[in-house]
Design an enzyme around this catalytic site. Structure first.
Site: not given
Lengths: 413, 140
Positions: B51-52
């Site tokens: 994910g970021c």
């Protein structure tokens, strides 16, 4: 503690009334907006200026002979003069409108690179640059066979200027550093950086995205060659930004993009471009953005950036002291000279968890690497929680944030 | 239990937290803490779902015609949600996993975590769980 800020000759309730969004509720709680470093909210004065443009003046600029077009052109060019005065640039032709800091830096990397960068040349950046001030130079270096040199950051989150001076050489063609760290809020000693560069006649670009909302910036006093900033971080709309470039660069650079508005004459054999900033503003520009930016600058200057800086300084110190009283909180870049930004982590909690629990309580902060992965690697952390303040924030909001954080810490233990 | 039955069980479990974000997130955090750890040999870049912000590690294997998932995350709230996904999809037949619509996430009020802007890797995780089920289906 509320009383500590009373000596500031600044009426925060009055300015809060200028920002309609501050009245909204998030997750059924009054919004506490501490993500100003990402983008700032807009005062009615800016929103009204944009609306007025569309209600009364909308037309294309620089081409029409009709009254509306001339009115819009006048206001667009007046906006340029407003920016010139705000930065104390020597000439209005040194102000180029762009989409934002990112485009401003890309423009310089493209135009400067094309004319002056060859294999073996060096460009100096720092470890605390936003990705926007790394990637354009990295691409340029890859294309040209040039080399990036990086000023290291000390444990406190300050630039190591001794190391910087050692990096300067005959191969150095340009220095591109941030004025204020977007993650840490640390204000860099750009005067010293520029002075050392000038001794070797090396041009300096400053990324001013995080500095411009918080302090007076005088490009002549700084003597930088380029200064870049975004409108949306300084209470203006998104999609408008500025590149200040010294006149000699405006003159030397060739157009970054070509198209309508950039030319004197076009034939299929040859095109002659206009002089000055319009050479870099191909196509119909962001007219309402420029007008909105001017409205924002006028609004700020009415309050006074020195007043704003003093008030924000008190906010950041108030919040820092409160944060330090919480067990397990580690602040990154805890130095004396900093803008209204605090980056921190709590114990071993992931910043994402802390940010999520703050959001549930109506407090908006930024979490993650802040487009600053090399700096996170330097501190060996996945990210931080960043609270960034604006002059419409209050000590009461900081108290709300601190008790929300206390609750989050308790939940995550 | 079928996927639908487990989803229903979770929905009922979360009913007591309606309108109380604090209890809901405390429960998620508890679920995260109770998630059986992934075997450390799988906690490598090869098994990471990026994910970021928060990371998720996922390992999938076929056991007796069913897919068994183990996972971990570096963020505890993400880990709590990962635990829910595993509870629903692990030990199920590949076809059932591929057809699961995970509607319970919306019902229990965690839909916001499925938005790409939350950037916690949850969407990518569900996608990866289904991709793994599809890949392992051929080996059963």
């Amino acid at each position: 503690m509320q009383n500590t800020l009373q000596h500031t000759a600044f009426n925060v309730e009055k300015v809060r009334a200028d920002f309609p969004i501050l009245k909204v509720h998030v997750n059924n709680k009054p919004l506490v907006y501490f993500d100003n470093g990402a983008t700032a909210q807009k005062p009615t004065q800016v929103i009204d200026a944009i609306a007025k443009y569309y209600y009364e003046e909308n037309s294309n600029i620089h081409r029409g002979v009709h009254t509306l077009s001339q009115k819009a052109t006048t206001h667009y060019e007046l906006a340029r003069t407003t920016v010139q005065k705000h930065l104390n640039a020597a000439d209005v032709n040194e102000i180029i409108f762009t989409r934002g800091t990112t485009e401003s830096i890309n423009l310089v990397a493209h135009c400067f690179g094309k004319l002056f960068i060859k294999a073996g040349d060096e460009i100096i950046l720092s470890e605390m640059e936003h990705h926007s001030n790394i990637l354009p130079w990295q691409v340029l270096c890859e294309e040209r066979g040039a080399v990036l040199k990086v000023i290291p950051v000390t444990e406190n989150g300050e630039l190591n200027l001794e190391e910087y001076k050692k990096l300067l050489s005959d191969k150095t063609k340009l220095i591109a550093v941030t004025h204020v760290s977007n993650t840490l809020g640390v204000v860099n000693d750009v005067k010293e950086i520029i002075a050392a560069a000038k001794q070797k006649n090396i041009p300096v670009l400053l990324d001013g995205a995080q500095a411009i909302p918080h302090m007076v910036v005088d490009v002549q006093e700084l003597d930088c060659d380029f200064y870049c900033f975004s409108g949306h971080k300084i209470y203006a709309p998104t999609g408008i930004g500025v590149l200040y470039a010294k006149a000699k660069w405006v003159e030397k650079f060739e157009p970054y993009q070509t198209g309508g508005g950039t030319i004197k004459t076009v034939t299929f054999e040859k095109t002659v471009y206009v002089d000055g900033p319009l050479k870099f503003e191909a196509g119909t520009p962001n007219i309402e953005g420029a007008i909105g930016l001017a409205a924002a600058l006028n609004y700020l200057n009415e309050i006074g950036l020195d007043t704003i800086a003093a008030y924000e300084n008190e906010l950041v110190h108030y919040a820092t002291e409160k944060l330090k009283q919480l067990p397990g909180v580690k602040i990154y870049g805890d130095v004396k000279d900093k803008a209204a930004v605090i980056s921190f982590n709590v114990n071993n909690a992931h910043p994402f968890d802390v940010g999520t629990l703050l959001d549930k309580q109506g407090v908006a902060v930024r979490t993650g690497h802040h487009c600053n992965q090399p700096l996170m690697q330097c501190f060996n952390i996945p990210g931080t929680v960043r609270a960034s303040f604006a002059f419409y924030n209050t000590t009461h909001e900081i108290d709300v944030f601190i008790s929300a954080l206390e609750k989050a810490i308790k939940m995550l233990l | 239990m079928s996927i639908a039955e487990i989803e229903q069980e979770i929905i009922e479990e979360f009913e007591m937290f309606v309108d109380d974000w604090e209890l809901k997130y405390e429960h998620l955090i508890e679920l995260g803490k109770s998630l059986p750890m992934i075997n450390p040999v799988y906690k490598t870049d090869e098994y990471i779902i990026k994910g970021c912000q928060s990371k998720v590690w996922l390992h999938s294997e076929a056991v007796d015609g069913k897919i068994v998932y183990t996972a971990d995350s570096d963020a505890i709230i993400t880990k709590g949600m990962v635990a829910l996904m595993i509870r629903v999809l692990s030990n199920q037949a590949p076809d059932d996993i591929l057809n699961a619509n995970m509607g319970f996430i919306d019902v229990i009020g965690l839909k916001e975590h499925l938005s790409p802007t939350r950037a916690n890797g949850l969407i990518s995780m569900i996608k990866q769980m289904k991709l793994d089920a599809l890949a392992l289906q051929g080996k059963i």
